[in-house]
Scaffold this active site. Structure first.
Site, PDB file in Angstrom:
ATOM      1  N   HIS A 290       4.607 -11.128  13.443  1.00 38.38           N
ATOM      2  CA  HIS A 290       3.576 -10.480  12.630  1.00 38.38           C
ATOM      3  C   HIS A 290       4.021  -9.146  12.048  1.00 38.38           C
ATOM      4  O   HIS A 290       4.103  -9.007  10.835  1.00 38.38           O
ATOM      5  CB  HIS A 290       2.331 -10.287  13.491  1.00 38.38           C
ATOM      6  CG  HIS A 290       1.164  -9.695  12.773  1.00 38.38           C
ATOM      7  ND1 HIS A 290       0.635 -10.258  11.640  1.00 38.38           N
ATOM      8  CD2 HIS A 290       0.394  -8.589  13.048  1.00 38.38           C
ATOM      9  CE1 HIS A 290      -0.399  -9.532  11.227  1.00 38.38           C
ATOM     10  NE2 HIS A 290      -0.555  -8.510  12.054  1.00 38.38           N
TER      11      HIS A 290
ATOM     12  N   ARG B 230      -2.027  -6.247  21.492  1.00 37.11           N
ATOM     13  CA  ARG B 230      -1.488  -7.526  21.040  1.00 37.11           C
ATOM     14  C   ARG B 230      -0.314  -8.023  21.868  1.00 37.11           C
ATOM     15  O   ARG B 230      -0.174  -9.228  22.091  1.00 37.11           O
ATOM     16  CB  ARG B 230      -1.077  -7.423  19.569  1.00 37.11           C
ATOM     17  CG  ARG B 230      -2.260  -7.347  18.644  1.00 37.11           C
ATOM     18  CD  ARG B 230      -1.833  -7.108  17.217  1.00 37.11           C
ATOM     19  NE  ARG B 230      -3.013  -7.101  16.345  1.00 37.11           N
ATOM     20  CZ  ARG B 230      -2.968  -6.749  15.068  1.00 37.11           C
ATOM     21  NH1 ARG B 230      -1.828  -6.369  14.526  1.00 37.11           N
ATOM     22  NH2 ARG B 230      -4.066  -6.768  14.343  1.00 37.11           N
TER      23      ARG B 230
ATOM     24  N   ALA C 246      -3.327  -8.562   4.794  1.00 39.29           N
ATOM     25  CA  ALA C 246      -3.929  -7.859   5.935  1.00 39.29           C
ATOM     26  C   ALA C 246      -5.429  -8.130   5.967  1.00 39.29           C
ATOM     27  O   ALA C 246      -6.137  -7.835   5.009  1.00 39.29           O
ATOM     28  CB  ALA C 246      -3.657  -6.359   5.830  1.00 39.29           C
TER      29      ALA C 246
ATOM     30  N   ARG D 252       2.474  -1.868  18.034  1.00 37.09           N
ATOM     31  CA  ARG D 252       1.529  -1.262  17.092  1.00 37.09           C
ATOM     32  C   ARG D 252       0.089  -1.483  17.535  1.00 37.09           C
ATOM     33  O   ARG D 252      -0.312  -2.599  17.863  1.00 37.09           O
ATOM     34  CB  ARG D 252       1.726  -1.873  15.705  1.00 37.09           C
ATOM     35  CG  ARG D 252       0.738  -1.371  14.660  1.00 37.09           C
ATOM     36  CD  ARG D 252       0.994  -2.006  13.316  1.00 37.09           C
ATOM     37  NE  ARG D 252       0.724  -3.423  13.327  1.00 37.09           N
ATOM     38  CZ  ARG D 252      -0.320  -4.003  12.738  1.00 37.09           C
ATOM     39  NH1 ARG D 252      -1.236  -3.253  12.143  1.00 37.09           N
ATOM     40  NH2 ARG D 252      -0.472  -5.310  12.762  1.00 37.09           N
TER      41      ARG D 252
ATOM     42  N   VAL E 213       0.817  -1.206   0.000  1.00 38.14           N
ATOM     43  CA  VAL E 213       0.000   0.000   0.000  1.00 38.14           C
ATOM     44  C   VAL E 213       0.855   1.262   0.000  1.00 38.14           C
ATOM     45  O   VAL E 213       0.533   2.239  -0.699  1.00 38.14           O
ATOM     46  CB  VAL E 213      -0.973  -0.023   1.196  1.00 38.14           C
ATOM     47  CG1 VAL E 213      -0.240  -0.095   2.535  1.00 38.14           C
ATOM     48  CG2 VAL E 213      -1.873   1.210   1.174  1.00 38.14           C
TER      49      VAL E 213
ATOM     50  N   HIS F 200       1.539 -11.640  16.560  1.00 34.63           N
ATOM     51  CA  HIS F 200       0.076 -11.697  16.560  1.00 34.63           C
ATOM     52  C   HIS F 200      -0.343 -12.875  17.427  1.00 34.63           C
ATOM     53  O   HIS F 200       0.176 -13.979  17.292  1.00 34.63           O
ATOM     54  CB  HIS F 200      -0.466 -11.874  15.142  1.00 34.63           C
ATOM     55  CG  HIS F 200      -1.913 -11.517  15.024  1.00 34.63           C
ATOM     56  ND1 HIS F 200      -2.915 -12.302  15.552  1.00 34.63           N
ATOM     57  CD2 HIS F 200      -2.536 -10.457  14.452  1.00 34.63           C
ATOM     58  CE1 HIS F 200      -4.079 -11.737  15.307  1.00 34.63           C
ATOM     59  NE2 HIS F 200      -3.881 -10.606  14.638  1.00 34.63           N
TER      60      HIS F 200
ATOM     61  N   GLU G  67     -10.873  -3.722  17.256  1.00 33.00           N
ATOM     62  CA  GLU G  67      -9.774  -4.658  17.478  1.00 33.00           C
ATOM     63  C   GLU G  67      -9.097  -4.316  18.801  1.00 33.00           C
ATOM     64  O   GLU G  67      -9.440  -3.344  19.467  1.00 33.00           O
ATOM     65  CB  GLU G  67      -8.766  -4.606  16.321  1.00 33.00           C
ATOM     66  CG  GLU G  67      -9.318  -5.126  15.008  1.00 33.00           C
ATOM     67  CD  GLU G  67      -8.233  -5.299  13.968  1.00 33.00           C
ATOM     68  OE1 GLU G  67      -7.436  -6.248  14.092  1.00 33.00           O
ATOM     69  OE2 GLU G  67      -8.172  -4.494  13.027  1.00 33.00           O
TER      70      GLU G  67
END
Length: 526
Positions: free
Chosen positions: A359, A295, A56, A394, A26, A246, A126
């Protein structure tokens, strides 16, 4: 390709461009499309859609006009700073999240289709988010839809001045001139010939480094190439010790290594819970957000629960999504459903076996808020870059937004640099291609998984540094030997692993996704 007596590289062919971009995720494609009108060449070592972006699942975290009551960009900023455990750059967080809504609007204008309802784009939640602000596409195929839309625009270029994509060409190194400015890129073609692409600016958008570890959510192309290239070019790196694991990757057996299927965090956002082999909730009492904790906290909780071996199961826990109605689960999570069914698991009737896996790399090449690195003429965007957005961990679904925003900002910076540059034939410093014996790759990944995964200590880090160093001296390349993709990737993995291990040794406190078991009490981040 030939090497002179002085060790310099003589390329087999040359090409020129205003800008060369490495990577088709991206960030790289957004930057390339925003540079329409310039001679832009996008280089990728695999197929154009073989990027981390395509994998993703969850979505893009962004606060647009349609949002939860009380939600705001300021609230998104607060959640990001909390997840980053004190190591985010507040200026970077504020700028990137504030520019996110506009970037999403421009992505939609380029043809990306997000899931929508009667009141606008659908949103979910999330881990680490205090509101439903994650927009998604195709249920759990957000990255694939973004990649499709961007590649479709590139593919319609024709003679319109849009970027060209050079697929199946492995970037070897950033080429510098005598002043230390980036002036191009050396690449390995499929036929084994080495080429030189001269350019005014070089943009690294190479994605992640998941294949430093034995199990990862990353596709096979994520071998830390951009980190290693930046190091060899003399660019600064920061926060490289922060590899996010993850917490929920589909577990299909102890021998299943390499790329592993992701079970998106959004499944927990829709009500699934983590349980151990005895059926006990893993996250109950661990964090106020329980299964939707950040996470790093969830991955660590799973690791600690497995260390106590409840029910005799020591390598995975379970994600119980059976409370989600079967039609809803299949419609909302088609990618997860397909992966589970392929493994013989019906997620609507039985808990899904899951385990943490490497991840997302939260650190990387140090850049400013225009993507510029410490090497003139060299920029870095996306996961390979360290903008300061992520800090020590993150926040879920911030990565695609960062790629969009920083891709746009880097394009503005590059366009100005190209316009200001006086064309001249620079004398280039051409080095031999990097290389190391690929036979050591499994050993490197096993070493990193055991000594630099979730939980590290000084003896393990020192032993790992010694083991990794023995796997190849990347400084001398491979001399006159045959250069292959495998040998170059191994050199890059060795270089990046060495940087990560050194940084993990120096940061003695536990913070975010860097857990020092010999310093278990988190200290004030510095």
């Amino acid at each position: 390709m030939s090497i002179t007596a002085a060790g310099a590289l003589l390329p087999d062919w040359e090409a020129t461009a205003d800008v060369v971009i490495v990577g088709t995720g991206v960030a790289g494609l957004t930057c390339a499309l925003d540079l329409a009108g310039l001679r832009v060449l996008v280089v990728t070592k695999g197929a154009p859609d073989e990027a981390n972006t395509s994998w993703a699942q969850g979505g893009v975290a962004v606060v647009r006009d349609e949002h939860d009551p009380g939600d705001s960009v300021a609230a998104h900023v607060r959640d990001t700073l909390v997840a980053g455990a004190g190591l985010c750059d507040p200026a970077a967080v504020s700028l990137i999240l504030a520019e996110g809504p506009g970037a999403i609007g421009r992505l939609i204008a380029r043809g990306a289709h997000f899931d929508a309802g009667p009141n606008g784009l659908l949103r979910t939640r999330e881990g680490g988010h205090t509101a439903n602000r994650v927009i998604h596409a195709g249920g759990d195929a957000t990255g694939a839809e973004i990649e499709r839309a961007l590649l479709a625009t590139v593919g319609s270029a024709g003679s319109s001045g849009l970027p060209a994509v050079l697929a199946d060409h492995l970037a070897l190194d950033v080429v510098l001139d005598g002043t230390g400015r980036a002036r191009g890129l050396s690449v390995l073609a499929p036929d084994g010939r080495i080429g030189l692409i001269r350019a005014t600016a070089v943009v690294l958008a190479t994605g992640g480094a998941g294949h430093l570890y034995a199990a990862t959510t990353n596709p096979g192309v994520a071998t830390a190439d951009g980190l290693a290239m930046a190091l060899r070019a003399g660019a600064s790196l920061a926060d490289v010790e922060f590899m996010q694991f993850h917490p929920t990757v589909l577990w299909t057996g102890p021998g299943d290594l390499g790329h592993r299927a992701l079970v998106t965090e959004v499944v927990r956002g829709e009500g699934a819970v983590l349980i151990d082999a005895t059926g006990d909730r893993v996250m109950r009492g661990v964090h106020p957000l329980e299964d939707l904790a950040p996470r790093d906290i969830v991955s660590l909780a799973i690791t600690r629960r497995l260390a106590t071996a409840p029910g005799g199961v020591t390598d995975h826990v379970y994600l119980d999504a059976t409370a989600i109605p079967a039609p809803v689960f299949r419609r909302r999570f088609p990618t997860v459903s397909a992966a589970c069914l392929a493994a013989g698991i019906d997620p609507t009737r039985q808990p899904i076996p899951v385990a943490p896996a490497a991840h997302y790399h939260c650190g990387g090449v140090v850049t400013d808020l225009d993507g510029r690195t410490t090497v003139p003429g060299l920029l870095a965007i996306g996961e390979v870059a360290r903008t300061g957005l992520h800090g020590a961990n993150r926040l879920a679904s911030n990565s695609l937004l960062e790629g969009l925003v920083m891709g746009e900002r880097a394009a503005v910076a590059v366009r100005g640099d190209v316009a200001a540059e006086t064309p001249r034939a620079a004398e280039l410093v051409l080095m031999p291609p990097p290389g190391a014996d690929p036979a050591g790759r499994i050993e490197l990944q096993a070493t990193m998984s055991s000594s630099a995964g979730i939980g590290r200590d000084l003896p393990g880090l020192l032993a790992a540094q010694s083991a990794v160093a023995s796997l190849g001296d990347v400084s001398d390349g491979v001399g006159g030997a045959t250069v292959t993709r495998a040998s170059v990737e191994m050199a890059n993995l060795v270089a990046a692993a060495g940087a990560l291990l050194a940084a993990a040794e120096l940061r003695t406190e536990s913070v975010g996704c860097h857990v020092r078991t010999d310093q278990p009490v988190p200290a004030v981040a510095r």
